[in-house]
Design a protein around this motif. Structure first.
Motif, PDB file in Angstrom:
ATOM      1  N   GLY A 105       0.803  -1.231   0.000  1.00 46.72           N
ATOM      2  CA  GLY A 105       0.000   0.000   0.000  1.00 46.72           C
ATOM      3  C   GLY A 105       0.832   1.276   0.000  1.00 46.72           C
ATOM      4  N   ASP A 106       2.123   1.184   0.283  1.00 48.34           N
ATOM      5  CA  ASP A 106       2.969   2.390   0.267  1.00 48.34           C
ATOM      6  C   ASP A 106       3.156   2.895  -1.169  1.00 48.34           C
ATOM      7  N   ILE A 107       3.421   4.206  -1.256  1.00 44.65           N
ATOM      8  CA  ILE A 107       3.503   4.820  -2.588  1.00 44.65           C
ATOM      9  C   ILE A 107       4.958   5.028  -3.014  1.00 44.65           C
ATOM     10  N   ALA A 108       5.216   4.687  -4.282  1.00 50.31           N
ATOM     11  CA  ALA A 108       6.512   5.001  -4.902  1.00 50.31           C
ATOM     12  C   ALA A 108       6.272   6.030  -6.009  1.00 50.31           C
ATOM     13  N   LEU A 109       7.125   7.044  -6.074  1.00 49.38           N
ATOM     14  CA  LEU A 109       7.061   8.035  -7.153  1.00 49.38           C
ATOM     15  C   LEU A 109       7.979   7.541  -8.272  1.00 49.38           C
ATOM     16  N   VAL A 110       7.386   7.311  -9.427  1.00 52.83           N
ATOM     17  CA  VAL A 110       8.105   6.618 -10.508  1.00 52.83           C
ATOM     18  C   VAL A 110       8.039   7.458 -11.786  1.00 52.83           C
ATOM     19  N   PRO A 111       9.175   7.666 -12.467  1.00 48.73           N
ATOM     20  CA  PRO A 111       9.128   8.454 -13.702  1.00 48.73           C
ATOM     21  C   PRO A 111       8.395   7.716 -14.824  1.00 48.73           C
ATOM     22  N   ASP A 112       7.672   8.491 -15.621  1.00 46.88           N
ATOM     23  CA  ASP A 112       6.916   7.943 -16.761  1.00 46.88           C
ATOM     24  C   ASP A 112       7.214   8.821 -17.972  1.00 46.88           C
ATOM     25  N   PRO A 113       7.945   8.349 -18.986  1.00 48.38           N
ATOM     26  CA  PRO A 113       8.449   6.994 -19.160  1.00 48.38           C
ATOM     27  C   PRO A 113       9.643   6.715 -18.248  1.00 48.38           C
ATOM     28  N   GLY A 114       9.888   5.400 -18.030  1.00 40.92           N
ATOM     29  CA  GLY A 114      11.008   5.040 -17.172  1.00 40.92           C
ATOM     30  C   GLY A 114      11.442   3.598 -17.383  1.00 40.92           C
ATOM     31  N   TYR A 115      12.631   3.299 -16.881  1.00 43.67           N
ATOM     32  CA  TYR A 115      13.166   1.923 -16.894  1.00 43.67           C
ATOM     33  C   TYR A 115      12.153   1.050 -16.144  1.00 43.67           C
ATOM     34  N   PRO A 116      11.672  -0.026 -16.773  1.00 39.56           N
ATOM     35  CA  PRO A 116      10.516  -0.751 -16.214  1.00 39.56           C
ATOM     36  C   PRO A 116      10.708  -1.318 -14.810  1.00 39.56           C
ATOM     37  N   VAL A 117      11.953  -1.534 -14.373  1.00 44.18           N
ATOM     38  CA  VAL A 117      12.175  -2.224 -13.084  1.00 44.18           C
ATOM     39  C   VAL A 117      11.670  -1.403 -11.888  1.00 44.18           C
ATOM     40  N   TYR A 118      11.631  -0.056 -12.010  1.00 45.99           N
ATOM     41  CA  TYR A 118      11.132   0.753 -10.878  1.00 45.99           C
ATOM     42  C   TYR A 118       9.661   0.395 -10.592  1.00 45.99           C
ATOM     43  N   LYS A 170       2.462  10.882   1.550  1.00 47.17           N
ATOM     44  CA  LYS A 170       2.403   9.431   1.754  1.00 47.17           C
ATOM     45  C   LYS A 170       3.560   8.673   1.094  1.00 47.17           C
ATOM     46  N   ALA A 171       4.225   9.333   0.112  1.00 47.59           N
ATOM     47  CA  ALA A 171       5.236   8.608  -0.675  1.00 47.59           C
ATOM     48  C   ALA A 171       6.422   8.214   0.202  1.00 47.59           C
ATOM     49  N   LYS A 172       6.955   7.002  -0.054  1.00 44.33           N
ATOM     50  CA  LYS A 172       8.103   6.514   0.712  1.00 44.33           C
ATOM     51  C   LYS A 172       9.398   6.610  -0.087  1.00 44.33           C
ATOM     52  N   ILE A 173       9.270   6.562  -1.415  1.00 41.13           N
ATOM     53  CA  ILE A 173      10.477   6.448  -2.243  1.00 41.13           C
ATOM     54  C   ILE A 173      10.243   7.176  -3.570  1.00 41.13           C
ATOM     55  N   MET A 174      11.311   7.761  -4.104  1.00 44.99           N
ATOM     56  CA  MET A 174      11.236   8.405  -5.429  1.00 44.99           C
ATOM     57  C   MET A 174      12.367   7.870  -6.302  1.00 44.99           C
ATOM     58  N   TRP A 175      12.014   7.495  -7.542  1.00 50.67           N
ATOM     59  CA  TRP A 175      13.021   7.033  -8.510  1.00 50.67           C
ATOM     60  C   TRP A 175      13.298   8.146  -9.507  1.00 50.67           C
ATOM     61  N   ILE A 176      14.578   8.404  -9.751  1.00 46.55           N
ATOM     62  CA  ILE A 176      14.957   9.308 -10.844  1.00 46.55           C
ATOM     63  C   ILE A 176      16.143   8.670 -11.583  1.00 46.55           C
ATOM     64  N   CYS A 177      16.387   9.130 -12.800  1.00 47.42           N
ATOM     65  CA  CYS A 177      17.436   8.521 -13.630  1.00 47.42           C
ATOM     66  C   CYS A 177      17.962   9.548 -14.635  1.00 47.42           C
ATOM     67  N   TYR A 178      19.212  10.002 -14.420  1.00 44.32           N
ATOM     68  CA  TYR A 178      19.857  10.941 -15.361  1.00 44.32           C
ATOM     69  C   TYR A 178      21.337  10.645 -15.467  1.00 44.32           C
TER      70      TYR A 178
END
Ligand SMILES: Cc1ncc(COP(=O)(O)O)c(C=O)c1O
Length: 390
Positions: free
Chosen positions: A118-131, A167-175
């Motif tokens: 139920g925890d929220i992850a902030l995920v880039p869209d588009p993004g590497y699918p594994v996140y 509520k978010a627990k984690i954020m993914w970024i990629c650069y």
């Protein structure tokens, strides 16, 4: 037998599907040129392979590896970060460095360390699918951060709703970014650090492409941003930097609580990285670095050829300053899947549809520059004929 229901949540891995389609064509005798996958075509530099061979012959490396990673490898990673980015990292006993079986392994496992159901992850869209896939497998929920061209393909943190940010627990970024080819300045990383501090979010910066660069561009590490180590970690990899995708070795560095959690999780599942490969990685990180520039200038020539031909056939393209990928906007009236299918049908060229990386990837295709020159040039010729056949 019944399989676990969690598998129903995830699609087949994007590239497994693409490879299957290419294999089907090849089985029918078709010669498909693939711009679909980012996998260096040039070999691992010779001195790294020499180190690997020497280590493979030493019986000391035939036993279970040191689970954490060899102290010399942790030191080599810390020294490389210091030298390359001016970032100081402690290694055991203070865990700010953790070797991985390729960064994908660590990325996938990190979601399990940070997310309860139920925890929220902030995920880039588009993004590497594994996140997103690892979020779903861990029982988490995804809030997508659209990467839009008008924002330089950076997430607009101000548009994340307040209740989601809280509520978010984690954020993914990629650069440098996969798939868009965009790059981020230190000012963006500073903004991410202050957002993460404000809302108590753990940041994971995925950075395997910092050493694949063009036009003298030098990307920053997320950890260069003041306070970054308090809120996050960076994933890095030897895969793209040293043409070592086949050997499977990468690292996570930064926040010691997150690194410690990742080690606790993965050491219960795997038994470390084969030591001969760890020794090859030490050779890579501490040995001569001159082949990186030579390799990058080859990639740069290919980048320019591919950008030019895509523009010629009517696609909108920005010339990327780093990474393997050209993110090309397709003409109106096409979906990315339809455009991809036409390329495969009419000229036997495989690319990836933008929708495979998320909803905001629709309207784009991604092409990689990692085919050997003769295949690459044949692909370019075919793309040129595609215009006439449309
Ligand atoms: C953005 C991104 N992150 C991580 C990886 C995984 O790299 P590896 O597991 O080879 O270190 C890739 C591979 O293509 C990638 O594109």
């Amino acid at each position: 037998m019944d399989l676990a229901r969690r598998l129903d949540k995830i699609p087949p891995y994007l590239f497994v599907e693409i490879n299957r389609k290419i294999a089907e064509r090849k089985a029918k005798g078709e010669d498909v040129i693939s711009f679909a996958i980012g996998d260096p075509d040039m070999p691992t530099p010779g001195h790294i392979i020499d180190g690997l061979c020497r280590a493979a012959r030493d019986p000391a490396n035939h036993r279970y590896p040191e689970t954490y990673g060899m102290p010399d490898l942790c030191k080599a990673i810390a020294d490389w970060y210091q030298h390359r980015f001016g970032v100081t990292l402690d290694w055991p006993p203070t865990a700010e460095v953790l070797p991985l079986i390729g960064s994908k392994e660590g990325i996938g496992h990190m979601s399990f360390c940070m997310l309860d159901p139920g925890d929220i992850a902030l995920v880039p869209d588009p993004g590497y699918p594994v996140y997103s896939v690892s979020t779903l497998l861990a029982g988490g929920e995804i809030h997508y951060m659209p990467l839009l061209e008008r924002n330089g393909f950076l997430p607009d943190l101000d548009t994340i709703p307040l209740d989601i940010a809280k509520k978010a627990k984690i954020m993914w970024i990629c650069y440098p970014n996969n798939p868009t080819g965009a790059v981020a300045g230190l000012d963006f990383f500073e903004k991410v650090v202050s957002f993460a501090c404000k809302y108590g979010i753990a940041v994971c910066h995925d950075a395997p492409y910092t050493e694949v660069t063009f036009d003298n561009y030098r990307p920053h590490s997320f950890l260069e941003a003041p306070g970054a180590k308090e809120v996050g970690i960076e994933f890095h990899s030897l895969s793209k930097t040293y043409n070592m995708t086949g050997w499977r070795i990468g690292m996570a560095v930064g926040n010691s609580r997150m690194i410690d959690a990742l080690f606790r999780f993965k050491s219960n599942l795997d038994s470390g990285i084969p030591q001969a490969i760890q020794i090859a990685a030490i050779e890579a990180l501490t040995g001569k670095q001159d082949e990186i520039a030579v390799r990058n200038s080859e990639y740069q020539k290919r980048r320019d050829k591919l950008v030019n031909v895509l523009q010629e056939i009517g696609l909108e393209v920005t010339r990327p300053r780093a990474g393997f990928y050209i993110w090309a906007k397709i003409p109106d009236g096409y979906t990315s899947v339809k455009y991809t299918a036409e390329l495969l049908d009419k000229v036997a060229v495989a690319v990836t549809p933008g929708i495979g990386y998320g909803k905001s990837g629709e309207g784009y295709i991604r092409l990689s520059i990692t085919q050997p020159d003769d295949r690459f040039d044949e692909g370019i010729r075919r793309l040129l004929t595609f215009k006439k056949r449309r």
